[in-house]
Design a protein around this motif. Structure first.
Motif, PDB file in Angstrom:
ATOM      1  N   GLU A  41      45.104 114.367 -22.198  1.00 43.93           N
ATOM      2  CA  GLU A  41      45.614 115.720 -22.442  1.00 43.93           C
ATOM      3  C   GLU A  41      46.565 116.075 -21.308  1.00 43.93           C
ATOM      4  N   LEU A  42      47.746 116.589 -21.643  1.00 47.51           N
ATOM      5  CA  LEU A  42      48.768 116.929 -20.657  1.00 47.51           C
ATOM      6  C   LEU A  42      49.037 118.427 -20.708  1.00 47.51           C
ATOM      7  N   PHE A  43      48.903 119.091 -19.561  1.00 45.83           N
ATOM      8  CA  PHE A  43      49.177 120.524 -19.461  1.00 45.83           C
ATOM      9  C   PHE A  43      50.302 120.755 -18.454  1.00 45.83           C
ATOM     10  N   ILE A  44      51.275 121.564 -18.853  1.00 44.13           N
ATOM     11  CA  ILE A  44      52.396 121.917 -17.984  1.00 44.13           C
ATOM     12  C   ILE A  44      52.250 123.373 -17.578  1.00 44.13           C
ATOM     13  N   LEU A  45      52.174 123.630 -16.266  1.00 44.49           N
ATOM     14  CA  LEU A  45      52.210 125.003 -15.762  1.00 44.49           C
ATOM     15  C   LEU A  45      53.656 125.332 -15.464  1.00 44.49           C
ATOM     16  N   CYS A  46      54.172 126.332 -16.137  1.00 45.67           N
ATOM     17  CA  CYS A  46      55.596 126.624 -16.092  1.00 45.67           C
ATOM     18  C   CYS A  46      55.816 128.069 -15.653  1.00 45.67           C
ATOM     19  N   ILE A  47      56.721 128.268 -14.691  1.00 41.61           N
ATOM     20  CA  ILE A  47      56.995 129.625 -14.216  1.00 41.61           C
ATOM     21  C   ILE A  47      57.718 130.443 -15.293  1.00 41.61           C
ATOM     22  N   GLU A  48      58.627 129.792 -16.018  1.00 37.07           N
ATOM     23  CA  GLU A  48      59.358 130.503 -17.066  1.00 37.07           C
ATOM     24  C   GLU A  48      58.435 130.884 -18.232  1.00 37.07           C
ATOM     25  N   LYS A  49      58.781 131.959 -18.891  1.00 35.36           N
ATOM     26  CA  LYS A  49      58.093 132.311 -20.137  1.00 35.36           C
ATOM     27  C   LYS A  49      58.467 131.286 -21.196  1.00 35.36           C
ATOM     28  N   VAL A  50      57.474 130.764 -21.922  1.00 30.79           N
ATOM     29  CA  VAL A  50      57.749 129.650 -22.830  1.00 30.79           C
ATOM     30  C   VAL A  50      57.733 130.103 -24.290  1.00 30.79           C
ATOM     31  N   PRO A  51      58.596 129.502 -25.121  1.00 29.10           N
ATOM     32  CA  PRO A  51      58.667 129.890 -26.534  1.00 29.10           C
ATOM     33  C   PRO A  51      57.626 129.194 -27.407  1.00 29.10           C
ATOM     34  N   TYR A  52      56.918 128.207 -26.848  1.00 30.07           N
ATOM     35  CA  TYR A  52      55.901 127.488 -27.621  1.00 30.07           C
ATOM     36  C   TYR A  52      54.740 127.147 -26.693  1.00 30.07           C
ATOM     37  N   THR A  53      53.587 126.874 -27.243  1.00 27.81           N
ATOM     38  CA  THR A  53      52.405 126.589 -26.431  1.00 27.81           C
ATOM     39  C   THR A  53      52.035 125.110 -26.405  1.00 27.81           C
ATOM     40  N   LYS A  54      52.512 124.351 -27.413  1.00 25.86           N
ATOM     41  CA  LYS A  54      52.221 122.918 -27.376  1.00 25.86           C
ATOM     42  C   LYS A  54      53.166 122.149 -28.292  1.00 25.86           C
ATOM     43  N   LYS A  55      53.308 120.857 -27.992  1.00 28.35           N
ATOM     44  CA  LYS A  55      54.087 119.955 -28.835  1.00 28.35           C
ATOM     45  C   LYS A  55      53.333 118.637 -28.950  1.00 28.35           C
ATOM     46  N   GLU A  56      53.337 118.083 -30.149  1.00 30.67           N
ATOM     47  CA  GLU A  56      52.661 116.813 -30.405  1.00 30.67           C
ATOM     48  C   GLU A  56      53.673 115.669 -30.334  1.00 30.67           C
ATOM     49  N   PHE A  57      53.270 114.556 -29.698  1.00 30.80           N
ATOM     50  CA  PHE A  57      54.139 113.389 -29.602  1.00 30.80           C
ATOM     51  C   PHE A  57      53.389 112.183 -30.148  1.00 30.80           C
ATOM     52  N   ILE A  58      54.017 111.509 -31.107  1.00 38.71           N
ATOM     53  CA  ILE A  58      53.415 110.306 -31.694  1.00 38.71           C
ATOM     54  C   ILE A  58      54.308 109.128 -31.313  1.00 38.71           C
ATOM     55  N   ILE A  74      51.719 126.171 -20.392  1.00 39.94           N
ATOM     56  CA  ILE A  74      51.032 127.400 -19.973  1.00 39.94           C
ATOM     57  C   ILE A  74      51.901 128.170 -18.999  1.00 39.94           C
ATOM     58  N   SER A  75      52.094 129.449 -19.267  1.00 38.05           N
ATOM     59  CA  SER A  75      52.748 130.360 -18.326  1.00 38.05           C
ATOM     60  C   SER A  75      51.821 131.552 -18.126  1.00 38.05           C
ATOM     61  N   LEU A  76      51.793 132.069 -16.896  1.00 39.44           N
ATOM     62  CA  LEU A  76      50.936 133.222 -16.590  1.00 39.44           C
ATOM     63  C   LEU A  76      51.758 134.488 -16.414  1.00 39.44           C
ATOM     64  N   LYS A  77      52.882 134.578 -17.120  1.00 42.32           N
ATOM     65  CA  LYS A  77      53.775 135.720 -16.950  1.00 42.32           C
ATOM     66  C   LYS A  77      53.164 137.039 -17.426  1.00 42.32           C
ATOM     67  N   ASN A  78      52.070 136.965 -18.166  1.00 47.48           N
ATOM     68  CA  ASN A  78      51.401 138.202 -18.572  1.00 47.48           C
ATOM     69  C   ASN A  78      50.536 138.769 -17.445  1.00 47.48           C
ATOM     70  N   TYR A  79      50.335 137.989 -16.358  1.00 46.70           N
ATOM     71  CA  TYR A  79      49.639 138.484 -15.167  1.00 46.70           C
ATOM     72  C   TYR A  79      50.669 139.081 -14.203  1.00 46.70           C
ATOM     73  N   LYS A  80      50.328 140.173 -13.567  1.00 42.77           N
ATOM     74  CA  LYS A  80      51.223 140.825 -12.615  1.00 42.77           C
ATOM     75  C   LYS A  80      50.731 140.561 -11.193  1.00 42.77           C
ATOM     76  N   ALA A  81      51.582 139.945 -10.362  1.00 45.69           N
ATOM     77  CA  ALA A  81      51.189 139.648  -8.988  1.00 45.69           C
ATOM     78  C   ALA A  81      50.810 140.918  -8.235  1.00 45.69           C
ATOM     79  N   ARG A  82      51.559 141.968  -8.462  1.00 46.99           N
ATOM     80  CA  ARG A  82      51.292 143.247  -7.780  1.00 46.99           C
ATOM     81  C   ARG A  82      49.870 143.728  -8.051  1.00 46.99           C
ATOM     82  N   GLU A  83      49.425 143.587  -9.301  1.00 46.13           N
ATOM     83  CA  GLU A  83      48.070 144.024  -9.674  1.00 46.13           C
ATOM     84  C   GLU A  83      46.997 143.098  -9.083  1.00 46.13           C
TER      85      GLU A  83
END
Length: 298
Positions: free
Chosen positions: A107-124, A136-145
């Motif tokens: 299983e491969l997970f990418i932590l990305c600073i940019e807001k992403v348009p998709y959550t996963k892609k399958e490769f065969i 995965i992006s955490l842009k819905n979390y606010k550092a200030r908070e």
């Protein structure tokens, strides 16, 4: 022995310190829970994958993990931009290497600073080699908070939870207004305060700081890394500062000695090429006969 973060040049305790490694694994499991990766780590394998395969660069994080009684190989990559086609080719090398090395599903997970348009892609790749790239992006979390929540808890002597600490370690993947350097320094200062207030064990503190750095420092440029190292050095207590400075000075002296020796060996090779005898080379360079034989200069 030290393990160096190849992207930043910063040094960390090596994984083969058993106590440190076991604490690091528990802290890493806390991070997985925080970012929503539904696996529990069984082992950390990052140091085993630093140079695997021709032309394959270091995997940011690799380990074996468990979900629903099934063991899988887990890869986590950290980057600022959404993966490009070149990134995806590189990730395939990682996946293929892991399959060969451990023969598990990957299983491969990418932590990305940019807001992403998709959550996963399958490769065969073929019938026997498929993998999913989760983004995965955490842009819905606010550092200030996040900062305010932890500062309030410290002010009122409330418990700082593992999830609070995980939020600091992942702070550069959240939404913030300051520079990445400023945000990292704020997080590091809070970690120092938490460690001091709670009387935290030194290996716990090292594991928390290691994960903060390895997940985030590669987002900084060379100048920012120097500034980060300089300011975090001043956060240490006087004893830790002395020990760290002593270790660095010893390393510099050893480097200078090694540099002088390399220079002498270069001179010895040139003298040999000009027809000088071994005895003359030894007298002129100060090297020993053993030094020359070791480098095949004879």
């Amino acid at each position: 022995m030290k393990l160096k973060n190849q992207s930043s040049g910063m040094e960390y305790p090596h994984y083969h310190d058993y106590n440190f490694k076991s604490i690091l694994q528990e802290r890493a499991n806390g991070l997985l829970r925080f970012i929503g990766i539904p696996y529990r780590l069984l082992s950390v394998m990052l140091s085993e994958f630093t140079t695997i395969g021709p032309g394959i660069s270091r995997i940011d994080f690799a380990g074996e993990a468990l979900k629903d009684d099934k063991i899988i190989s887990l890869i986590i990559e950290c980057q600022s931009k959404i993966p490009t086609d070149e990134d995806i080719k590189r990730f395939f090398q990682y996946v293929a290497s892991m399959r060969i090395f451990k023969n598990n599903d990957v299983e491969l997970f990418i932590l990305c600073i940019e807001k992403v348009p998709y959550t996963k892609k399958e490769f065969i790749i073929n019938d026997e080699c498929t993998y999913t790239m989760h983004i995965i992006s955490l842009k819905n979390y606010k550092a200030r908070e996040i900062f305010k929540n932890i500062e309030d808890k410290l002010k009122h002597n409330k418990e700082i939870t593992d999830m609070d600490i995980a939020s600091l370690q992942m702070i550069v993947y959240t939404d913030y207004d300051e520079s990445q350097l400023e945000i990292l320094l704020k997080a590091r200062k809070l970690i120092e305060r938490i460690a001091e207030n709670s009387g935290m064990d030194i290996n716990q503190k090292k594991a928390i700081i290691y994960l903060l750095d390895v997940l985030s420092v590669n987002m900084l440029n060379e100048k920012e890394i120097e500034k980060y190292e300089e300011e975090t050095y001043m956060m240490l207590n006087p004893t830790d500062r002395y020990l760290l400075k002593k270790g660095k000075n010893e390393g510099k002296r050893e480097g200078k000695r090694e540099g002088k020796r390399e220079g002498k060996l270069d001179v010895a090779k040139k003298l040999l090429a000009k027809g000088f005898q071994i005895e003359e080379i030894i007298e002129l360079t100060g090297l020993t006969k053993e030094d020359l034989l070791k480098e095949n200069i004879s």
